[in-house]
Design an enzyme around this catalytic site. Structure first.
Site, PDB file in Angstrom:
ATOM      1  N   GLU A 113     -22.029  50.556  -9.240  1.00  0.00           N
ATOM      2  CA  GLU A 113     -23.125  49.832  -8.595  1.00  0.00           C
ATOM      3  C   GLU A 113     -24.457  50.505  -8.886  1.00  0.00           C
ATOM      4  O   GLU A 113     -24.589  51.720  -8.799  1.00  0.00           O
ATOM      5  CB  GLU A 113     -22.888  49.778  -7.085  1.00  0.00           C
ATOM      6  CG  GLU A 113     -23.935  48.987  -6.326  1.00  0.00           C
ATOM      7  CD  GLU A 113     -23.538  48.763  -4.891  1.00  0.00           C
ATOM      8  OE1 GLU A 113     -22.456  48.155  -4.674  1.00  0.00           O
ATOM      9  OE2 GLU A 113     -24.265  49.201  -3.989  1.00  0.00           O
TER      10      GLU A 113
ATOM     11  N   PHE B 114     -25.614  59.509   4.668  1.00  0.00           N
ATOM     12  CA  PHE B 114     -24.367  58.750   4.646  1.00  0.00           C
ATOM     13  C   PHE B 114     -23.965  58.340   6.056  1.00  0.00           C
ATOM     14  O   PHE B 114     -23.511  57.215   6.284  1.00  0.00           O
ATOM     15  CB  PHE B 114     -23.251  59.572   4.003  1.00  0.00           C
ATOM     16  CG  PHE B 114     -23.400  59.738   2.522  1.00  0.00           C
ATOM     17  CD1 PHE B 114     -24.346  59.042   1.811  1.00  0.00           C
ATOM     18  CD2 PHE B 114     -22.575  60.618   1.830  1.00  0.00           C
ATOM     19  CE1 PHE B 114     -24.489  59.203   0.438  1.00  0.00           C
ATOM     20  CE2 PHE B 114     -22.698  60.790   0.456  1.00  0.00           C
ATOM     21  CZ  PHE B 114     -23.661  60.079  -0.230  1.00  0.00           C
TER      22      PHE B 114
ATOM     23  N   HIS C  57     -14.909  51.392  -6.544  1.00  0.00           N
ATOM     24  CA  HIS C  57     -16.264  50.934  -6.837  1.00  0.00           C
ATOM     25  C   HIS C  57     -17.209  52.086  -6.512  1.00  0.00           C
ATOM     26  O   HIS C  57     -17.319  52.501  -5.353  1.00  0.00           O
ATOM     27  CB  HIS C  57     -16.599  49.707  -5.984  1.00  0.00           C
ATOM     28  CG  HIS C  57     -17.931  49.093  -6.283  1.00  0.00           C
ATOM     29  ND1 HIS C  57     -18.179  48.388  -7.442  1.00  0.00           N
ATOM     30  CD2 HIS C  57     -19.097  49.067  -5.581  1.00  0.00           C
ATOM     31  CE1 HIS C  57     -19.427  47.946  -7.426  1.00  0.00           C
ATOM     32  NE2 HIS C  57     -20.017  48.357  -6.318  1.00  0.00           N
TER      33      HIS C  57
END
Length: 306
Positions: free
Chosen positions: A30, A232, A282
């Site tokens: 991504e 995060f 991903h």
């Protein structure tokens, strides 16, 4: 814009086709759209370096309230036209009218982009800002999936949450929402970042218990700096587990060691996910390739040993 009665004949299999085949785990990356010439060069350097790994697809993010939609469309189209990569665009419905969304979907179709990751998105200001639907907009990602599904022959992905969605903190509701998105036309899901494999597999079990078989791809973001740990937690809405934070803080005074430990944590998580049956990985690259390439190399070295 292609209508529902027009057949879409992709030259290559869709992401849904690859997942349905199930003969190997998928790997994907991504990116975010560049905002200036420096970021443009960085993006294309990263794209070219990761293209050599032969990923199954790549995606380009879409800013809050559609703030990067033009740059997202251009970056996604350029990757599709000038590389060998299967390219997927993101789309959010935050702060946008139905007409604006229809135009974006139409621009994707006109550009030959047939994969869309449809997510509700955050309000301008970030995930902690209270969600408010546009007065002439959509209420959630399920409605957005339905719109994309009705307006063209797209392969649609959606978001999933191994940690409870920060607005609701309701794991069962998260699973029900994911099932609703699948029923609306989504073919696969990609998770938000997380750091404990059990959290991912617990989500999968909840969704399967509701009778839904939508493939759920784990999202992985390598830790390369100490400041990412707090970031995060903000993005995921949950504190990172001590098994992660303690290892990072032990080497916090040494940037190289932080990066080394972060790569090791990402590799261990990825190995466990694949060994327990995840359909792929991903990677959220942050438009940098080195950490992703190192984890990818570690995984393939381990699989060669197996």
């Amino acid at each position: 814009m292609p209508g529902r009665d027009r057949l879409w004949r992709p030259r290559t299999p869709s992401i849904a086709d690859l997942l349905e085949a199930g003969d190997r785990p998928l790997f994907s990356f991504e990116f975010f759209p560049p905002k200036d010439e420096i970021q443009q060069r960085q993006l294309w350097q990263t794209v070219r370096e990761l293209e050599s790994l032969g990923p199954d697809f790549v995606s380009v993010t879409y800013g809050a309230s559609g703030s990067t939609r033009d740059r997202t469309t251009k970056a996604t189209e350029a990757i599709a036209l000038h590389t060998t990569l299967r390219s997927m665009a993101h789309l959010t419905c935050a702060s946008q009218s139905r007409d604006q969304l229809r135009r974006v979907i139409g621009s994707y179709a006109a550009a030959g982009i047939h994969h869309v990751l449809a997510i509700r998105g955050d309000m301008p200001g970030g995930p902690r800002v209270q969600w408010e639907a546009h007065s002439d907009g959509l209420n959630n990602a399920t409605e957005l999936v339905g719109m994309v599904h009705e307006l063209g022959q797209f392969c649609i992905g959606v978001a999933a949450f191994p940690d409870a969605h920060p607005e609701r903190s309701d794991f069962d509701l998260d699973a029900q929402v994911l099932v609703a998105k699948a029923q609306a036309g989504a073919s696969f899901a990609i998770t938000q970042l997380f750091f404990t494999a059990d959290d991912y597999f617990t989500l999968v079990a909840r969704v399967r218990a509701l009778g839904c078989e939508i493939p759920i791809i784990p999202g992985i973001m390598p830790i390369t700096t100490v400041r990412q740990v707090a970031r995060f937690a903000e993005l995921s809405g949950a504190a990172l587990p001590p098994s992660v934070t303690e290892r990072i803080h032990e080497v916090a005074d040494n940037d190289d060691q932080v990066r080394r430990v972060g790569i090791k944590i990402g590799t261990e998580l990825s190995e466990e996910l694949l060994s327990r049956g995840a359909p792929g990985l991903h990677f959220f690259t942050q438009n940098r390739s080195r950490a992703t390439r190192e984890i990818y190399a570690n995984l393939h070295q381990e699989r060669r040993r197996a």
